[in-house]
Design a protein around this motif. Structure first.
Motif, PDB file in Angstrom:
ATOM      1  N   SER A  23       0.838  -1.194   0.000  1.00  0.00           N
ATOM      2  CA  SER A  23       0.000   0.000   0.000  1.00  0.00           C
ATOM      3  C   SER A  23       0.875   1.246   0.000  1.00  0.00           C
ATOM      4  O   SER A  23       2.051   1.200   0.353  1.00  0.00           O
ATOM      5  CB  SER A  23      -0.922   0.000   1.215  1.00  0.00           C
ATOM      6  N   VAL A  24       0.282   2.339  -0.405  1.00  0.00           N
ATOM      7  CA  VAL A  24       1.019   3.593  -0.501  1.00  0.00           C
ATOM      8  C   VAL A  24       1.515   3.989   0.884  1.00  0.00           C
ATOM      9  O   VAL A  24       0.766   3.973   1.861  1.00  0.00           O
ATOM     10  CB  VAL A  24       0.137   4.713  -1.085  1.00  0.00           C
ATOM     11  N   ALA A  25       2.781   4.293   0.924  1.00  0.00           N
ATOM     12  CA  ALA A  25       3.412   4.702   2.176  1.00  0.00           C
ATOM     13  C   ALA A  25       3.662   6.203   2.128  1.00  0.00           C
ATOM     14  O   ALA A  25       3.453   6.841   1.100  1.00  0.00           O
ATOM     15  CB  ALA A  25       4.725   3.948   2.361  1.00  0.00           C
ATOM     16  N   GLY A  26       4.113   6.733   3.216  1.00  0.00           N
ATOM     17  CA  GLY A  26       4.413   8.157   3.280  1.00  0.00           C
ATOM     18  C   GLY A  26       5.560   8.543   2.371  1.00  0.00           C
ATOM     19  O   GLY A  26       6.264   7.703   1.823  1.00  0.00           O
ATOM     20  N   ARG A  27       5.739   9.824   2.249  1.00  0.00           N
ATOM     21  CA  ARG A  27       6.758  10.394   1.358  1.00  0.00           C
ATOM     22  C   ARG A  27       8.146   9.825   1.641  1.00  0.00           C
ATOM     23  O   ARG A  27       8.898   9.561   0.721  1.00  0.00           O
ATOM     24  CB  ARG A  27       6.754  11.912   1.518  1.00  0.00           C
ATOM     25  N   ASP A  28       8.472   9.604   2.902  1.00  0.00           N
ATOM     26  CA  ASP A  28       9.811   9.139   3.252  1.00  0.00           C
ATOM     27  C   ASP A  28       9.961   7.623   3.126  1.00  0.00           C
ATOM     28  O   ASP A  28      11.060   7.093   3.288  1.00  0.00           O
ATOM     29  CB  ASP A  28      10.183   9.591   4.662  1.00  0.00           C
ATOM     30  N   GLN A  29       8.886   6.919   2.828  1.00  0.00           N
ATOM     31  CA  GLN A  29       8.949   5.451   2.726  1.00  0.00           C
ATOM     32  C   GLN A  29       8.839   4.949   1.291  1.00  0.00           C
ATOM     33  O   GLN A  29       8.812   3.743   1.065  1.00  0.00           O
ATOM     34  CB  GLN A  29       7.840   4.828   3.567  1.00  0.00           C
ATOM     35  N   THR A  33       9.427   0.779  -0.310  1.00  0.00           N
ATOM     36  CA  THR A  33       8.357   0.023  -0.964  1.00  0.00           C
ATOM     37  C   THR A  33       8.705  -0.256  -2.427  1.00  0.00           C
ATOM     38  O   THR A  33       8.378  -1.321  -2.941  1.00  0.00           O
ATOM     39  CB  THR A  33       6.995   0.738  -0.850  1.00  0.00           C
ATOM     40  N   VAL A  34       9.374   0.672  -3.094  1.00  0.00           N
ATOM     41  CA  VAL A  34       9.797   0.444  -4.476  1.00  0.00           C
ATOM     42  C   VAL A  34      10.860  -0.656  -4.527  1.00  0.00           C
ATOM     43  O   VAL A  34      10.828  -1.526  -5.402  1.00  0.00           O
ATOM     44  CB  VAL A  34      10.286   1.756  -5.129  1.00  0.00           C
ATOM     45  N   VAL A  35      11.797  -0.653  -3.576  1.00  0.00           N
ATOM     46  CA  VAL A  35      12.826  -1.697  -3.522  1.00  0.00           C
ATOM     47  C   VAL A  35      12.164  -3.063  -3.352  1.00  0.00           C
ATOM     48  O   VAL A  35      12.527  -4.028  -4.037  1.00  0.00           O
ATOM     49  CB  VAL A  35      13.842  -1.424  -2.384  1.00  0.00           C
ATOM     50  N   ARG A  36      11.203  -3.145  -2.466  1.00  0.00           N
ATOM     51  CA  ARG A  36      10.521  -4.428  -2.231  1.00  0.00           C
ATOM     52  C   ARG A  36       9.814  -4.899  -3.493  1.00  0.00           C
ATOM     53  O   ARG A  36       9.914  -6.078  -3.870  1.00  0.00           O
ATOM     54  CB  ARG A  36       9.526  -4.293  -1.089  1.00  0.00           C
ATOM     55  N   THR A  37       9.095  -4.017  -4.159  1.00  0.00           N
ATOM     56  CA  THR A  37       8.378  -4.407  -5.375  1.00  0.00           C
ATOM     57  C   THR A  37       9.354  -4.792  -6.475  1.00  0.00           C
ATOM     58  O   THR A  37       9.128  -5.775  -7.198  1.00  0.00           O
ATOM     59  CB  THR A  37       7.441  -3.271  -5.831  1.00  0.00           C
ATOM     60  N   ALA A  38      10.455  -4.063  -6.610  1.00  0.00           N
ATOM     61  CA  ALA A  38      11.461  -4.388  -7.624  1.00  0.00           C
ATOM     62  C   ALA A  38      12.068  -5.763  -7.350  1.00  0.00           C
ATOM     63  O   ALA A  38      12.244  -6.573  -8.274  1.00  0.00           O
ATOM     64  CB  ALA A  38      12.545  -3.316  -7.649  1.00  0.00           C
ATOM     65  N   ALA A  39      12.375  -6.043  -6.097  1.00  0.00           N
ATOM     66  CA  ALA A  39      12.929  -7.351  -5.739  1.00  0.00           C
ATOM     67  C   ALA A  39      11.916  -8.462  -6.000  1.00  0.00           C
ATOM     68  O   ALA A  39      12.282  -9.546  -6.484  1.00  0.00           O
ATOM     69  CB  ALA A  39      13.369  -7.354  -4.276  1.00  0.00           C
ATOM     70  N   ASP A  40      10.654  -8.200  -5.714  1.00  0.00           N
ATOM     71  CA  ASP A  40       9.606  -9.191  -5.977  1.00  0.00           C
ATOM     72  C   ASP A  40       9.445  -9.436  -7.473  1.00  0.00           C
ATOM     73  O   ASP A  40       9.236 -10.577  -7.901  1.00  0.00           O
ATOM     74  CB  ASP A  40       8.272  -8.742  -5.376  1.00  0.00           C
ATOM     75  N   ALA A  71       1.689  -1.673 -11.985  1.00  0.00           N
ATOM     76  CA  ALA A  71       2.124  -0.365 -12.498  1.00  0.00           C
ATOM     77  C   ALA A  71       1.453   0.774 -11.732  1.00  0.00           C
ATOM     78  O   ALA A  71       2.116   1.745 -11.348  1.00  0.00           O
ATOM     79  CB  ALA A  71       1.830  -0.258 -13.995  1.00  0.00           C
ATOM     80  N   SER A  72       0.158   0.642 -11.479  1.00  0.00           N
ATOM     81  CA  SER A  72      -0.559   1.694 -10.745  1.00  0.00           C
ATOM     82  C   SER A  72      -0.018   1.837  -9.333  1.00  0.00           C
ATOM     83  O   SER A  72       0.118   2.955  -8.819  1.00  0.00           O
ATOM     84  CB  SER A  72      -2.056   1.381 -10.684  1.00  0.00           C
ATOM     85  N   GLY A  73       0.281   0.714  -8.690  1.00  0.00           N
ATOM     86  CA  GLY A  73       0.839   0.762  -7.340  1.00  0.00           C
ATOM     87  C   GLY A  73       2.181   1.459  -7.307  1.00  0.00           C
ATOM     88  O   GLY A  73       2.456   2.270  -6.407  1.00  0.00           O
ATOM     89  N   LEU A  74       3.018   1.166  -8.292  1.00  0.00           N
ATOM     90  CA  LEU A  74       4.328   1.835  -8.337  1.00  0.00           C
ATOM     91  C   LEU A  74       4.183   3.312  -8.664  1.00  0.00           C
ATOM     92  O   LEU A  74       4.884   4.153  -8.084  1.00  0.00           O
ATOM     93  CB  LEU A  74       5.245   1.135  -9.348  1.00  0.00           C
ATOM     94  N   LEU A  75       3.282   3.642  -9.574  1.00  0.00           N
ATOM     95  CA  LEU A  75       3.041   5.066  -9.868  1.00  0.00           C
ATOM     96  C   LEU A  75       2.596   5.806  -8.608  1.00  0.00           C
ATOM     97  O   LEU A  75       3.033   6.932  -8.351  1.00  0.00           O
ATOM     98  CB  LEU A  75       1.993   5.220 -10.969  1.00  0.00           C
ATOM     99  N   ALA A  76       1.762   5.158  -7.811  1.00  0.00           N
ATOM    100  CA  ALA A  76       1.306   5.785  -6.558  1.00  0.00           C
ATOM    101  C   ALA A  76       2.477   6.014  -5.612  1.00  0.00           C
ATOM    102  O   ALA A  76       2.520   7.019  -4.892  1.00  0.00           O
ATOM    103  CB  ALA A  76       0.242   4.913  -5.895  1.00  0.00           C
ATOM    104  N   ARG A  77       3.455   5.104  -5.604  1.00  0.00           N
ATOM    105  CA  ARG A  77       4.647   5.291  -4.754  1.00  0.00           C
ATOM    106  C   ARG A  77       5.429   6.519  -5.193  1.00  0.00           C
ATOM    107  O   ARG A  77       5.878   7.298  -4.365  1.00  0.00           O
ATOM    108  CB  ARG A  77       5.601   4.098  -4.836  1.00  0.00           C
ATOM    109  N   PHE A  78       5.597   6.653  -6.500  1.00  0.00           N
ATOM    110  CA  PHE A  78       6.352   7.796  -7.010  1.00  0.00           C
ATOM    111  C   PHE A  78       5.589   9.104  -6.776  1.00  0.00           C
ATOM    112  O   PHE A  78       6.195  10.124  -6.446  1.00  0.00           O
ATOM    113  CB  PHE A  78       6.690   7.609  -8.490  1.00  0.00           C
ATOM    114  N   GLU A  79       4.283   9.067  -6.912  1.00  0.00           N
ATOM    115  CA  GLU A  79       3.481  10.262  -6.620  1.00  0.00           C
ATOM    116  C   GLU A  79       3.590  10.629  -5.142  1.00  0.00           C
ATOM    117  O   GLU A  79       3.755  11.804  -4.798  1.00  0.00           O
ATOM    118  CB  GLU A  79       2.015  10.024  -7.004  1.00  0.00           C
ATOM    119  N   ALA A  80       3.488   9.633  -4.259  1.00  0.00           N
ATOM    120  CA  ALA A  80       3.579   9.883  -2.815  1.00  0.00           C
ATOM    121  C   ALA A  80       4.951  10.436  -2.440  1.00  0.00           C
ATOM    122  O   ALA A  80       5.074  11.208  -1.486  1.00  0.00           O
ATOM    123  CB  ALA A  80       3.302   8.597  -2.035  1.00  0.00           C
ATOM    124  N   ALA A  81       5.966  10.053  -3.204  1.00  0.00           N
ATOM    125  CA  ALA A  81       7.319  10.544  -2.933  1.00  0.00           C
ATOM    126  C   ALA A  81       7.464  12.012  -3.291  1.00  0.00           C
ATOM    127  O   ALA A  81       8.362  12.686  -2.793  1.00  0.00           O
ATOM    128  CB  ALA A  81       8.347   9.732  -3.717  1.00  0.00           C
TER     129      ALA A  81
END
Length: 180
Positions: A23-29, A33-40, A71-81
Motif C-alpha cells: 500500500s502507498v506509504a508516506g513520502r519518506d517510505q 516500498t519500491v525496492v521491495r516491489t522491484a525485488a519481488d 504499475a498503478s501501485g508503483l506510480l502511486a509510490r512515485f506520486e507519494a514521494a
C-alpha cells in the motif's frame, strides 16, 4: 478464439498476479516500498524464466489487470514521494527497464546453467580458470582485483548484491529528481 499473442499476454498477466504491491506509504517510505516491489518482480522473473523473453519482446507495456495493478501501485509510490506528475511515468519506466533488463539477463544465465546439468557453483567453478587466465593476460588490473575479491562468494550472493547495487543507483538518480 484468442490468438497466440493474446494467450501469452493472459499468462504473463497471471504471473504478474503473484506480486503483492504494498500500500502507498508516506513520502519518506517510497524508496523502501519500491525496492521491495522491484525485488519481488525480479524474483517473479527468476521463478518463471520463460517469461523473460516475453517481457522483453512485448516491451514494458502490459495491459492485463494484474500488470496494471502493479504499475498503478508503483506510480502511486512515485506520486507519494513527490515526483512531479509529468515524471511519475518516466520514473516507473526507468525502474521497470532496469529490473526487467537485469532479470531477463539473469534468467538467461540461469537457464544456460540449468541446461548444463550443473549447479551454479559447479558451473562457475568450471569456467573460473579460463576467466582467471583471460583476466591475467588481457584486461587492466582493476578487473583482476575485483574478480579476485569476489571469487569466494556464492554466485547467488554476487547476483543479489549486483542487483541491489544497480537498483540503489537507479533510485539514487530518481531521488535526485525530487530535489530538482
Amino acid at each position: 478464439m484468442a490468438n497466440k499473442d493474446e494467450l501469452i499476454e493472459l499468462v504473463v498477466d497471471d504471473v504478474y498476479g503473484e506480486l503483492d504491491v504494498p500500500s502507498v506509504a508516506g513520502r519518506d517510505q517510497w524508496r523502501a516500498t519500491v525496492v521491495r516491489t522491484a525485488a519481488d518482480l525480479r524474483a517473479m522473473v527468476l521463478r518463471h524464466p520463460w517469461i523473460a523473453p516475453e517481457l522483453s519482446q512485448v516491451g514494458l507495456v502490459h495491459i492485463g489487470p494484474n500488470a496494471l495493478r502493479t504499475a498503478s501501485g508503483l506510480l502511486a509510490r512515485f506520486e507519494a514521494a513527490g515526483f512531479p506528475p509529468d515524471e511519475t511515468e518516466r520514473a516507473l519506466g526507468t525502474l521497470m527497464a532496469y529490473v526487467v533488463g537485469i532479470a531477463t539477463s539473469e534468467a538467461a544465465y540461469l537457464s544456460l546453467i540449468a541446461r548444463s546439468g550443473r549447479t551454479e557453483q559447479e558451473w562457475v567453478a568450471e569456467v573460473r580458470p579460463a576467466f582467471d587466465e583471460a583476466a591475467r593476460t588481457h584486461p587492466p588490473p582493476p578487473l583482476r582485483e575485483a574478480s579476485s575479491a569476489r571469487q569466494d562468494a556464492h554466485p547467488r550472493q554476487i547476483r543479489d548484491a549486483d542487483f541491489a547495487y544497480g537498483l540503489e543507483r537507479v533510485l539514487d538518480g530518481l531521488a535526485a529528481r525530487l530535489g530538482a
